[in-house]
Design a protein around this motif. Structure first.
Motif, short mmCIF file in Angstrom:
data_model
loop_
_atom_site.label_atom_id
_atom_site.label_comp_id
_atom_site.label_asym_id
_atom_site.label_seq_id
_atom_site.Cartn_x
_atom_site.Cartn_y
_atom_site.Cartn_z
N ASP A 8 0.47 -1.41 -0.46
CA ASP A 8 0.06 0.10 -0.08
C ASP A 8 0.80 0.88 -0.08
N GLN A 9 2.38 1.16 0.34
CA GLN A 9 3.35 2.33 0.77
C GLN A 9 3.95 2.27 -0.06
N MET A 10 3.97 1.36 -0.96
CA MET A 10 4.10 1.83 -2.30
C MET A 10 3.57 1.94 -3.56
N ARG A 11 2.67 1.57 -3.43
CA ARG A 11 0.73 2.37 -3.99
C ARG A 11 0.97 4.00 -3.85
N ARG A 12 1.80 4.39 -3.19
CA ARG A 12 1.21 5.76 -2.34
C ARG A 12 2.03 6.64 -2.91
N LEU A 13 3.57 5.57 -2.70
CA LEU A 13 4.29 6.76 -3.34
C LEU A 13 4.23 6.69 -4.54
N LEU A 14 4.62 4.94 -5.04
CA LEU A 14 4.30 5.42 -7.14
C LEU A 14 3.36 6.45 -7.01
N ALA A 15 2.21 6.91 -6.83
CA ALA A 15 1.03 7.52 -7.34
C ALA A 15 1.73 9.01 -6.75
N ARG A 16 2.38 8.96 -6.73
CA ARG A 16 3.73 10.95 -5.87
C ARG A 16 4.56 11.02 -7.10
N GLY A 17 4.66 10.13 -8.27
CA GLY A 17 5.36 9.57 -8.88
C GLY A 17 7.17 9.24 -8.34
N VAL A 18 7.55 9.08 -7.52
CA VAL A 18 8.48 8.25 -7.48
C VAL A 18 9.20 7.59 -8.73
N GLN A 19 10.23 7.45 -8.78
CA GLN A 19 10.44 7.06 -10.13
C GLN A 19 11.73 5.53 -9.95
N GLY A 20 11.23 5.71 -8.47
CA GLY A 20 12.12 4.10 -7.74
C GLY A 20 11.93 3.24 -6.85
N ILE A 21 11.71 2.03 -6.18
CA ILE A 21 11.31 1.88 -4.82
C ILE A 21 12.34 0.39 -4.57
N ILE A 22 13.19 1.26 -3.69
CA ILE A 22 13.98 0.62 -3.34
C ILE A 22 13.82 -0.68 -1.76
N THR A 23 13.49 -1.56 -1.84
CA THR A 23 12.85 -2.33 -0.95
C THR A 23 13.26 -4.16 -0.87
N ASP A 24 12.83 -4.85 -0.20
CA ASP A 24 13.23 -6.11 0.76
C ASP A 24 12.68 -6.67 -0.08
N ARG A 25 11.24 -6.44 -0.34
CA ARG A 25 10.69 -7.78 -1.40
C ARG A 25 10.32 -6.67 -2.70
N PRO A 26 11.43 -6.94 -3.44
CA PRO A 26 10.91 -7.22 -4.86
C PRO A 26 10.16 -8.14 -5.34
N ASP A 27 9.76 -8.47 -4.83
CA ASP A 27 8.38 -9.48 -5.88
C ASP A 27 6.98 -8.66 -5.66
#
Length: 293
Positions: free
Chosen positions: A263-282
């Motif tokens: 859910d946090q990924m989706r919120r950040l993506l909606a703001r236009g971030v260009q990359g997600i650094i994550t322990d859960r790449p799946d």
């Protein structure tokens, strides 16, 4: 007295105006580095933090292979130095948390370090030969086209030089982004080889963020090509729509760490971030694909 105060105000305003004009005249565009051109252009990039430490033993070849197999775009890793100064891929300054050994990384030679089990805390992979890899082994194990973020954990000029030497030896100047929480390390990298991409250090992020608040990002010249930041710092939100927009306006890549909740990924993506650094790449691959750009 009023006349003196008036003249003082005029002088201060004039000086401030002159400073802003000077900044506007000297502000430079951020170069377009090949590292970022190689990222997906139709969605945000998925950056596997420590290779995806929520899925595999972190900072191991097994993790990096797994992250690429499920569609990660970038491998992120950490580097410390051994007793002989060899850059090795491990996050902590000690081996206690991630292996079956104890002690500081720098107290081990590479040969001694690789006798430890880097999957000791993963029951399914324990005693299967998973080791702490050297940075050389990582570069040898993957094609030059594989994008990597290498964070230098120590403020050690010799270690920084050794990392830069390896990047040059393997001709990975266009596919490696070097980072550190130590400003002096970033400066050393930039001085050693201008071809290398770096992110902005904390002391460089703060003035950029301040400029963004006042819609004045065009007056600031970022010394690096990327912003790798947390969603917030204490009570202060960092990955705001305004800051993301300011970074895009200046051609600076904007990625957020370490985000593991869909859910946090989706919120950040909606703001236009260009990359997600994550322990859960799946999870991030799925979220980024669904969101697009």
């Amino acid at each position: 007295m009023k006349r003196i105060l008036l003249w003082a105000a005029v002088v201060l305003i004039s000086a401030a105006g002159g400073a802003w004009i000077s900044l506007a005249l000297t502000a430079r565009s951020v170069r377009v580095h090949p590292f970022f051109q190689a990222l997906p252009q139709d969605r945000a990039a998925v950056i596997a933090h420590r290779g995806g430490s929520g899925l595999w033993p972190e900072n191991t070849l097994e993790a990096f292979r797994g992250a690429l197999a499920i569609g990660s775009d970038v491998l992120e890793m950490d580097v410390h130095g051994t007793a002989e100064g060899e850059p090795v891929v491990i996050h902590d300054e000690t081996v206690d948390r991630t292996t079956d050994g104890t002690g500081r990384v720098r107290s081990f030679t590479l040969k001694e370090l690789q006798k430890l089990d880097a999957a000791h805390h993963w029951e399914s992979l324990r005693d299967t030969g998973v080791v702490v890899p050297s940075l050389r082994q990582v570069f040898e194990s993957f094609p030059r086209e594989v994008l990597m973020v290498v964070e230098i954990k120590e403020s050690n000029p010799a270690l920084t030089d050794a990392v830069v030497d390896l990047v040059q030896e393997f001709r990975r100047e266009e596919t490696t982004l070097l980072g550190s929480f130590h400003q002096e390390v970033l400066q050393q990298v930039r001085t050693r080889d201008f071809r290398l991409a770096t992110h902005l250090g904390q002391g460089e992020v703060i003035p950029f963020m301040a400029a963004a608040w006042f819609f004045s990002e065009g007056l600031y010249t970022p010394p690096g090509e990327a912003l790798l930041v947390p969603p917030r710092s204490g009570l202060v939100p960092v990955a705001t729509r305004r800051f993301v927009r300011a970074a895009r306006n200046r051609g600076v890549f904007f990625a957020v760490w370490t985000v593991n909740d869909p859910d946090q990924m989706r919120r950040l993506l909606a703001r236009g971030v260009q990359g997600i650094i994550t322990d859960r790449p799946d999870l991030a691959v799925s979220a980024a694909t669904d969101a697009g750009l």
